[in-house]
Scaffold this active site. Sequence first.
Site, PDB file in Angstrom:
ATOM      1  N   CYS A 182      67.663  18.915  42.684  1.00  0.00           N
ATOM      2  CA  CYS A 182      68.138  18.041  41.598  1.00  0.00           C
ATOM      3  C   CYS A 182      69.655  17.880  41.589  1.00  0.00           C
ATOM      4  CB  CYS A 182      67.738  18.589  40.241  1.00  0.00           C
ATOM      5  SG  CYS A 182      66.001  18.912  40.043  1.00  0.00           S
ATOM      6  N   CYS A 222      63.600  24.596  38.820  1.00  0.00           N
ATOM      7  CA  CYS A 222      64.791  23.884  39.262  1.00  0.00           C
ATOM      8  C   CYS A 222      65.964  24.048  38.318  1.00  0.00           C
ATOM      9  CB  CYS A 222      64.485  22.413  39.531  1.00  0.00           C
ATOM     10  SG  CYS A 222      64.091  21.421  38.115  1.00  0.00           S
TER      11      CYS A 222
HETATM   12 FE1  FES Z   1      65.995  19.459  37.772  1.00  0.00          FE
HETATM   13 FE2  FES Z   1      67.923  19.913  35.903  1.00  0.00          FE
HETATM   14  S1  FES Z   1      67.442  18.140  36.967  1.00  0.00           S
HETATM   15  S2  FES Z   1      66.230  20.989  36.362  1.00  0.00           S
END
Ligand code: FES
Length: 114
Positions: free
Chosen positions: A33, A102
Amino acid sequence: MYNPTVIDHFKNPRNVGGLPDPDGEGYAENSVCGDAMTLYLRVTDGRIAEAKFKTFGCAAAIAASSALTEMLKGCSIDEALNIRKEDVAEALGGLPPTKLDCSVLAEDAVRAAV
Ligand code: FES
């Protein structure tokens, strides 16, 4: 999507910022991300006296960073290294399953800082 505790830590993050001459500084990022966290530690008599952070990321990442710094205060180094992402999620009253892996950069950031 987020519970009130997560929203509170996101809107009123604890311990934001850096520390001058920290005893430990660690960087962790999530390559999926792009969330990234720098953790700063001050250690006094073997225990974490101060923990601050700068995080670039989503609401979950900011809230998890805030909760982590609160959890770290008063910990020994060994105790800090034993904090798992599930512990941070629990302190926040839970995170959406898709965000747990994530958004919680705690384990890598603590390891990098110590
Ligand atoms: Fe994946 Fe923050 S965008 S957890």
